[in-house]
Design an enzyme around this catalytic site. Structure first.
Site, mmCIF file in Angstrom:
data_model
loop_
_atom_site.group_PDB
_atom_site.id
_atom_site.type_symbol
_atom_site.label_atom_id
_atom_site.label_comp_id
_atom_site.label_asym_id
_atom_site.label_seq_id
_atom_site.Cartn_x
_atom_site.Cartn_y
_atom_site.Cartn_z
ATOM 1 N N HIS A 1 0.808 -1.517 -0.213
ATOM 2 C CA HIS A 1 -0.070 0.071 -0.061
ATOM 3 C C HIS A 1 0.994 1.278 0.098
ATOM 4 O O HIS A 1 1.932 1.578 1.205
ATOM 5 C CB HIS A 1 -0.840 0.100 1.232
ATOM 6 C CG HIS A 1 -2.253 -1.044 1.268
ATOM 7 N ND1 HIS A 1 -3.351 -0.414 1.632
ATOM 8 C CD2 HIS A 1 -1.664 -2.608 1.079
ATOM 9 C CE1 HIS A 1 -3.842 -1.849 1.082
ATOM 10 N NE2 HIS A 1 -2.799 -2.532 0.432
ATOM 11 N N TYR B 1 -8.612 4.885 7.458
ATOM 12 C CA TYR B 1 -8.575 5.375 9.174
ATOM 13 C C TYR B 1 -10.095 5.805 9.786
ATOM 14 O O TYR B 1 -10.205 7.620 8.875
ATOM 15 C CB TYR B 1 -7.241 5.683 9.832
ATOM 16 C CG TYR B 1 -6.577 4.640 9.609
ATOM 17 C CD1 TYR B 1 -5.784 4.493 9.395
ATOM 18 C CD2 TYR B 1 -6.180 4.350 11.236
ATOM 19 C CE1 TYR B 1 -4.831 2.903 9.030
ATOM 20 C CE2 TYR B 1 -4.763 2.991 11.658
ATOM 21 C CZ TYR B 1 -4.141 2.842 10.069
ATOM 22 O OH TYR B 1 -3.674 1.972 9.956
ATOM 23 N N PRO C 1 -3.094 -0.083 18.936
ATOM 24 C CA PRO C 1 -2.948 -1.348 18.286
ATOM 25 C C PRO C 1 -3.108 0.421 16.229
ATOM 26 O O PRO C 1 -2.674 0.187 15.511
ATOM 27 C CB PRO C 1 -3.789 -1.843 17.633
ATOM 28 C CG PRO C 1 -4.937 -1.707 18.870
ATOM 29 C CD PRO C 1 -3.771 -0.472 19.850
ATOM 30 N N LYS D 1 2.555 -0.524 15.103
ATOM 31 C CA LYS D 1 3.673 -0.371 15.602
ATOM 32 C C LYS D 1 4.026 -1.435 15.687
ATOM 33 O O LYS D 1 5.479 -2.210 16.204
ATOM 34 C CB LYS D 1 3.815 0.717 15.878
ATOM 35 C CG LYS D 1 4.287 2.031 15.718
ATOM 36 C CD LYS D 1 5.328 1.983 14.339
ATOM 37 C CE LYS D 1 5.114 2.649 13.396
ATOM 38 N NZ LYS D 1 4.458 2.371 12.229
ATOM 39 N N TYR E 1 4.383 6.202 10.217
ATOM 40 C CA TYR E 1 3.385 5.187 9.499
ATOM 41 C C TYR E 1 4.444 4.151 8.641
ATOM 42 O O TYR E 1 4.287 2.876 9.219
ATOM 43 C CB TYR E 1 2.355 6.120 9.144
ATOM 44 C CG TYR E 1 1.447 4.749 8.697
ATOM 45 C CD1 TYR E 1 0.141 4.732 9.720
ATOM 46 C CD2 TYR E 1 1.832 4.060 7.450
ATOM 47 C CE1 TYR E 1 -0.636 3.678 10.136
ATOM 48 C CE2 TYR E 1 0.494 3.390 7.429
ATOM 49 C CZ TYR E 1 -0.701 2.812 7.939
ATOM 50 O OH TYR E 1 -1.406 2.142 7.939
HETATM 51 P P1 FAD Z 1 3.581 -11.417 20.868
HETATM 52 O O1 FAD Z 1 3.650 -12.098 19.634
HETATM 53 O O2 FAD Z 1 2.726 -12.010 22.059
HETATM 54 O O3 FAD Z 1 4.442 -12.996 21.466
HETATM 55 C C1 FAD Z 1 4.864 -13.714 23.059
HETATM 56 C C2 FAD Z 1 5.031 -15.696 22.754
HETATM 57 O O4 FAD Z 1 5.475 -15.723 24.305
HETATM 58 C C3 FAD Z 1 3.525 -15.602 22.881
HETATM 59 O O5 FAD Z 1 3.634 -17.015 21.375
HETATM 60 C C4 FAD Z 1 3.335 -16.474 24.648
HETATM 61 O O6 FAD Z 1 3.028 -17.508 24.221
HETATM 62 C C5 FAD Z 1 5.036 -16.874 24.342
HETATM 63 N N1 FAD Z 1 5.193 -16.837 25.885
HETATM 64 C C6 FAD Z 1 4.397 -15.886 26.821
HETATM 65 N N2 FAD Z 1 4.000 -16.504 28.503
HETATM 66 C C7 FAD Z 1 5.061 -17.443 28.076
HETATM 67 C C8 FAD Z 1 6.181 -18.179 29.113
HETATM 68 N N3 FAD Z 1 5.907 -18.304 30.727
HETATM 69 N N4 FAD Z 1 6.539 -19.319 28.295
HETATM 70 C C9 FAD Z 1 6.462 -19.395 27.119
HETATM 71 N N5 FAD Z 1 6.763 -18.641 26.088
HETATM 72 C C10 FAD Z 1 5.333 -17.472 26.797
HETATM 73 N N6 FAD Z 1 1.954 -4.955 15.813
HETATM 74 C C11 FAD Z 1 2.215 -4.121 14.520
HETATM 75 O O7 FAD Z 1 3.224 -4.266 13.946
HETATM 76 N N7 FAD Z 1 1.199 -4.451 13.592
HETATM 77 C C12 FAD Z 1 -0.361 -4.371 13.686
HETATM 78 O O8 FAD Z 1 -0.700 -3.667 12.870
HETATM 79 C C13 FAD Z 1 -0.972 -4.544 14.299
HETATM 80 N N8 FAD Z 1 -1.823 -4.539 14.600
HETATM 81 C C14 FAD Z 1 -2.330 -5.646 16.390
HETATM 82 C C15 FAD Z 1 -3.638 -4.966 15.986
HETATM 83 C C16 FAD Z 1 -4.250 -6.319 16.900
HETATM 84 C C17 FAD Z 1 -5.954 -6.374 17.210
HETATM 85 C C18 FAD Z 1 -3.871 -6.356 17.882
HETATM 86 C C19 FAD Z 1 -4.169 -7.360 19.476
HETATM 87 C C20 FAD Z 1 -2.239 -5.974 18.220
HETATM 88 C C21 FAD Z 1 -1.736 -5.737 17.006
HETATM 89 N N9 FAD Z 1 0.112 -5.524 17.110
HETATM 90 C C22 FAD Z 1 0.107 -4.829 15.537
HETATM 91 C C23 FAD Z 1 0.330 -6.112 18.080
HETATM 92 C C24 FAD Z 1 1.448 -6.786 17.386
HETATM 93 O O9 FAD Z 1 -0.167 -7.955 17.477
HETATM 94 C C25 FAD Z 1 2.571 -7.437 18.669
HETATM 95 O O10 FAD Z 1 3.186 -6.249 19.065
HETATM 96 C C26 FAD Z 1 3.277 -8.739 18.645
HETATM 97 O O11 FAD Z 1 2.747 -9.428 18.944
HETATM 98 C C27 FAD Z 1 4.436 -8.432 19.394
HETATM 99 O O12 FAD Z 1 5.364 -9.564 19.664
HETATM 100 P P2 FAD Z 1 5.992 -9.988 20.338
HETATM 101 O O13 FAD Z 1 6.577 -11.519 19.481
HETATM 102 O O14 FAD Z 1 6.727 -9.126 21.507
HETATM 103 O O15 FAD Z 1 5.253 -11.344 21.448
HETATM 104 C C1 DHB Z 2 -4.000 -3.578 11.193
HETATM 105 C C2 DHB Z 2 -4.342 -3.130 12.679
HETATM 106 C C3 DHB Z 2 -3.765 -2.014 12.508
HETATM 107 O O1 DHB Z 2 -3.417 -1.633 14.468
HETATM 108 C C4 DHB Z 2 -3.814 -1.560 12.341
HETATM 109 O O2 DHB Z 2 -3.041 -0.136 12.189
HETATM 110 C C5 DHB Z 2 -3.843 -1.393 11.047
HETATM 111 C C6 DHB Z 2 -3.936 -2.998 9.716
HETATM 112 C C7 DHB Z 2 -4.175 -4.920 10.603
HETATM 113 O O3 DHB Z 2 -4.982 -5.693 11.201
HETATM 114 O O4 DHB Z 2 -4.641 -5.219 9.325
#
Ligand code: FAD
Ligand code: DHB
Length: 410
Positions: free
Chosen positions: A72, A203, A295, A299, A387
């Site tokens: 995009h 948005y 979200p 980021k 962004y």
């Molecule tokens: P996580 O993905 O949370 O991974 C952590 C892992 O550790 C998990 O698999 C968990 O099971 C494991 N774990 C936890 N506790 C233990 C334990 N005790 N022992 C062993 N393993 C454990 N981010 C973006 O950049 N772009 C987006 O568009 C965006 N949209 C989002 C939309 C929604 C609705 C949500 C909820 C989040 C969004 N995010 C977005 C945020 C993004 O999903 C998270 O920031 C990302 O998952 C972080 O990755 P991580 O590896 O740090 O943690």
């Molecule tokens: C998506 C999630 C977001 O939080 C965002 O800002 C843009 C896209 C997505 O899940 O597609």
């Protein structure tokens, strides 16, 4: 068991770290409490920054992303019944964002690790950290609830276990400073089997609350609605969701939201959170374990990937030369970028959501900000460069898009 880097958590942070370390000849073991099916099936983020995409491509895990991702060059901001395009490509000197679901990134990284014999222990129970202040930190766990206690000795531990994992609390309270903001709203997210309603993400700021229209594929769309964070998903039958989406996305003029069966829905609360420092002894936190953003700025996943790029490079420098300088600066390097992403995510959230406690004055200020961002090139450039993703600054003023160049001497 012994490994150089013990990694807790197989999210984007833990898997990408293990992948980068492998490319640098450094051994790691990942401990994940959930099953492979669960981590590969959890629906979360979808938007990847240019730097995240470049890193995946250059490290050999971007093949499916390039085939199936959606690129995009702009986003749409909707308010006051009108639609305004922010041309990201033009405002950032040619950068783009990519829609590719987080669980697809997870599948690609898990496959890449397992294909070369990488060690991921799924379903690890009662994972705990020990001796992190010594040069031989340890991780203990059980294969299942009835099995014996296992121990892995490491040189370093990477806490990539998300917001609720055991790593961050292992840093003593007296060392750890935590900053937090809880928002008075949450997001109801849905996946629907419908064709796309728009070519780019929308948005929308509306008096009934914020809405985001995103996509996953030509057949599946992703949409979010601002809701009360304490609301229960059972209060949201599908027809109520569609009614609300239609109302909030309406514009003066021709545009139609296409409906389809809703195949997944849930509500997530929203917070901003930062832990400082991100390192203590031989423990390094990365991703959601160290910081959370609301979200709206997309980021979270991208910050997790940026953190582990810094950590992989610092560990590589240490193993290649014995120099710990970059490891010592890990927290400082990451937090500079983290705070900028926190600021951006907070400002997008503030600009686009309806705040239950806002006065009519504050609502007018919010609309003036949207008007400014969509009518001033300077303001639009600020939004666009944040962004698509800010570069990593290794030293003040020393910026770099990605470490991939360092990996492959491009
Ligand atoms: P996580 O993905 O949370 O991974 C952590 C892992 O550790 C998990 O698999 C968990 O099971 C494991 N774990 C936890 N506790 C233990 C334990 N005790 N022992 C062993 N393993 C454990 N981010 C973006 O950049 N772009 C987006 O568009 C965006 N949209 C989002 C939309 C929604 C609705 C949500 C909820 C989040 C969004 N995010 C977005 C945020 C993004 O999903 C998270 O920031 C990302 O998952 C972080 O990755 P991580 O590896 O740090 O943690
Ligand atoms: C998506 C999630 C977001 O939080 C965002 O800002 C843009 C896209 C997505 O899940 O597609």
């Amino acid at each position: 068991m012994r490994t150089q880097v013990g990694i807790i958590g197989a999210g984007p942070a833990g898997l990408m770290l293990s992948h980068l370390l492998h490319l640098q000849g450094i051994d790691s073991i990942i401990l994940e409490k959930r099953s492979r099916e669960e981590i590969e099936g959890t629906i979360r983020a979808g938007l990847l920054e240019q730097g995240t995409v470049d890193l995946m491509k250059k490290t050999g895990v971007g093949e499916r992303l390039m085939r199936e991702g959606h690129f995009h060059e702009g986003i749409e901001l909707r308010f006051n019944g009108q639609s305004h395009r922010v041309n990201l490509h033009d405002l950032t000197g040619g950068k783009k964002v990519t829609v590719y679901a987080q669980h697809e990134v997870i599948k690609d990284l898990v496959a890449a690790r397992l294909n070369v014999g990488g060690k991921i222990i799924f379903n690890a129970q009662e994972v705990s950290l020990h001796d992190i202040e010594t040069t031989e930190p340890k991780i203990q766990f059980h294969y299942d609830k009835d099995s014996e206690l296992q121990e892995i000795s490491c040189d370093y531990i990477a806490g990539c276990d998300g917001f609720h994992g055991p790593s961050r609390p292992s840093i003593p309270n007296s060392i750890r400073k935590e900053y937090q903001k809880i928002y008075p709203f949450g997001w109801l997210g849905i996946l629907t089997e419908a064709p796309p309603s728009a070519p780019e993400l929308i948005y929308a700021n509306h008096e009934r609350g914020f809405t985001l229209l995103s996509t996953r594929s030509p057949e599946v769309q992703r949409l979010y609605l601002q809701v009360n964070p304490n609301d229960d998903i059972t209060n949201w039958p599908d027809d109520r969701i569609w009614k609300e989406l239609h109302a909030r996305l309406e514009i003066n003029g021709e545009w139609k939201l296409t409906e389809g069966p809703i195949i997944q829905k849930n509500i997530v609360p929203m917070r901003s959170f930062v832990c400082d420092p991100m390192q203590y002894g031989r423990l390094f936190l990365a991703g959601d374990a160290a910081h959370i953003v609301p979200p709206t700025g997309a980021k979270g996943l991208n910050l997790a990937i940026a953190d582990v790029q810094v950590l992989a490079r610092a560990l590589d420098t240490y193993y290649a030369t014995g120099n710990e300088e970059l490891l010592k600066r890990y927290s400082t390097i990451c937090l500079r970028r983290v705070w900028k992403a926190e600021r951006f995510s907070w400002s997008m959230t503030a600009m686009l959501h309806r705040h239950p406690d806002h006065t009519p004055f504050e609502q007018q200020i919010q609309l003036a900000e949207l008007d400014y961002v969509t009518s001033s090139r300077a303001a639009a450039t600020t939004l666009a460069e944040n962004y698509v993703g800010l570069p990593i600054e290794w030293q003040a003023g020393e910026k770099e898009e990605t470490i991939a160049g360092f990996l492959y001497n491009e």
